[in-house]
Design an enzyme around this catalytic site. Structure first.
Site, short mmCIF file in Angstrom:
data_model
loop_
_atom_site.label_atom_id
_atom_site.label_comp_id
_atom_site.label_asym_id
_atom_site.label_seq_id
_atom_site.Cartn_x
_atom_site.Cartn_y
_atom_site.Cartn_z
N ARG A 118 0.84 -1.19 0.00
CA ARG A 118 0.00 0.00 0.00
C ARG A 118 0.88 1.24 0.00
O ARG A 118 1.70 1.42 0.91
CB ARG A 118 -0.91 -0.02 1.23
CG ARG A 118 -2.03 0.99 1.11
CD ARG A 118 -3.15 0.60 2.00
NE ARG A 118 -2.77 0.69 3.39
CZ ARG A 118 -3.59 1.11 4.35
NH1 ARG A 118 -4.82 1.44 4.06
NH2 ARG A 118 -3.19 1.16 5.58
N THR B 250 -0.72 7.60 -1.26
CA THR B 250 -2.01 7.49 -1.95
C THR B 250 -2.92 6.44 -1.31
O THR B 250 -4.11 6.40 -1.59
CB THR B 250 -1.80 7.09 -3.42
OG1 THR B 250 -1.24 5.77 -3.44
CG2 THR B 250 -0.87 8.05 -4.15
N ASP C 296 -2.37 -9.93 12.96
CA ASP C 296 -1.73 -9.91 11.65
C ASP C 296 -1.43 -11.35 11.24
O ASP C 296 -0.60 -12.03 11.85
CB ASP C 296 -0.44 -9.09 11.70
CG ASP C 296 0.16 -8.92 10.32
OD1 ASP C 296 0.18 -7.80 9.82
OD2 ASP C 296 0.59 -9.95 9.73
N ASP D 293 2.26 -12.13 10.38
CA ASP D 293 3.11 -12.19 11.57
C ASP D 293 2.85 -13.45 12.36
O ASP D 293 3.78 -14.09 12.87
CB ASP D 293 2.85 -10.97 12.48
CG ASP D 293 3.53 -9.72 11.94
OD1 ASP D 293 4.37 -9.83 11.03
OD2 ASP D 293 3.20 -8.63 12.44
N1 URA Z 1 -4.43 -8.28 7.54
C1 URA Z 1 -4.18 -9.03 8.64
O1 URA Z 1 -3.22 -9.79 8.68
N2 URA Z 1 -5.04 -8.94 9.69
C2 URA Z 1 -6.10 -8.13 9.69
O2 URA Z 1 -6.84 -8.11 10.67
C3 URA Z 1 -6.34 -7.34 8.54
C4 URA Z 1 -5.48 -7.44 7.48
#
Ligand code: URA
Length: 210
Positions: free
Chosen positions: A105, A109, A201, A204
């Site tokens: 991302r 922008t 995430d 992660d």
């Molecule tokens: N990407 C992720 O890994 N977790 C989220 O909650 C949203 C996007």
């Protein structure tokens, strides 16, 4: 026809998803559970694949037996978290062709920018399954599907583990022809674009990064 959104409410999927959501679940268990759920989602998302028959001989007699028709399907991992779904699906469908889409991302922008793109040939003749565990804003998912359509894909399905209503709406607006199969539709996104209640995430948690 698959609905635009299918939530797979099977008890095995829901139980494993609860274990994945738990913050105490280890990286190793998270990866194993994701692999297992990906296979259960794959079972659902490959429903209604075109079939034909082949003449075989059982030990007792000849028969016309069902087999999947058409060219090998294509699995497209949306980097990097898509790789967590890819392993399990590929185990179930080892002949599948595999592609990768990398998007980040742009901080100014906020639009998705492509940094990697490699997909199998003849996408127009394949069932294409895009893989991304988290359908959050839907911006990168919609952009990835745009790229696949530019490469000729016409029969695309989207597999995720969790979907936010915002992401589903974004995909429905941009790609109403792309059915989504997910293990859960969560409540909302928070201010940082994370799915709530979610699982954090996904990249992660599966790779042990922070
Ligand atoms: N990407 C992720 O890994 N977790 C989220 O909650 C949203 C996007």
């Amino acid at each position: 026809m698959l609905e635009h959104l299918t939530v797979v409410r099977h008890p095995l999927v829901q139980h494993k998803l609860t274990l994945m959501r738990d913050r105490e679940t280890s990286t190793n268990s998270f990866r194993t559970l994701l692999r297992e759920i990906s296979q259960l989602l794959a079972y659902e998302i490959t429903r209604e694949m075109e079939m034909t028959t082949r003449q075989i001989e059982t030990p007792l007699c000849a028969m016309q037996a069902p087999v999947i028709d058409g060219k090998k399907l294509a699995l497209i991992s949306i980097l990097r978290a898509g790789n967590g779904l890819l392993d399990g699906v590929l185990e179930l469908i080892p002949a599948a062709r595999v592609g990768f889409v990398g998007l980040y991302r742009d901080p100014e922008t906020l639009q998705p920018v492509q940094y990697y793109y490699k997909v199998p040939s003849e996408l127009e003749n394949r069932l294409v399954i895009a893989l991304d565990p988290m359908l959050a804003t839907g911006n990168s998912s919609a952009a990835a599907v745009d790229l696949l359509k530019k490469s000729g894909a016409r029969n695309i399905r989207f597999m995720c583990l969790l979907a936010a209503p915002e992401g589903v709406a974004r995909m429905k607006a941009a790609h109403p022809d792309v059915p989504i199969v997910t293990a859960a539709l969560d409540e909302c996104l928070n201010d940082h674009g994370y799915i709530v209640p979610g699982l954090g995430d996904a990249g992660d948690r599966m790779f042990g990064t922070k």
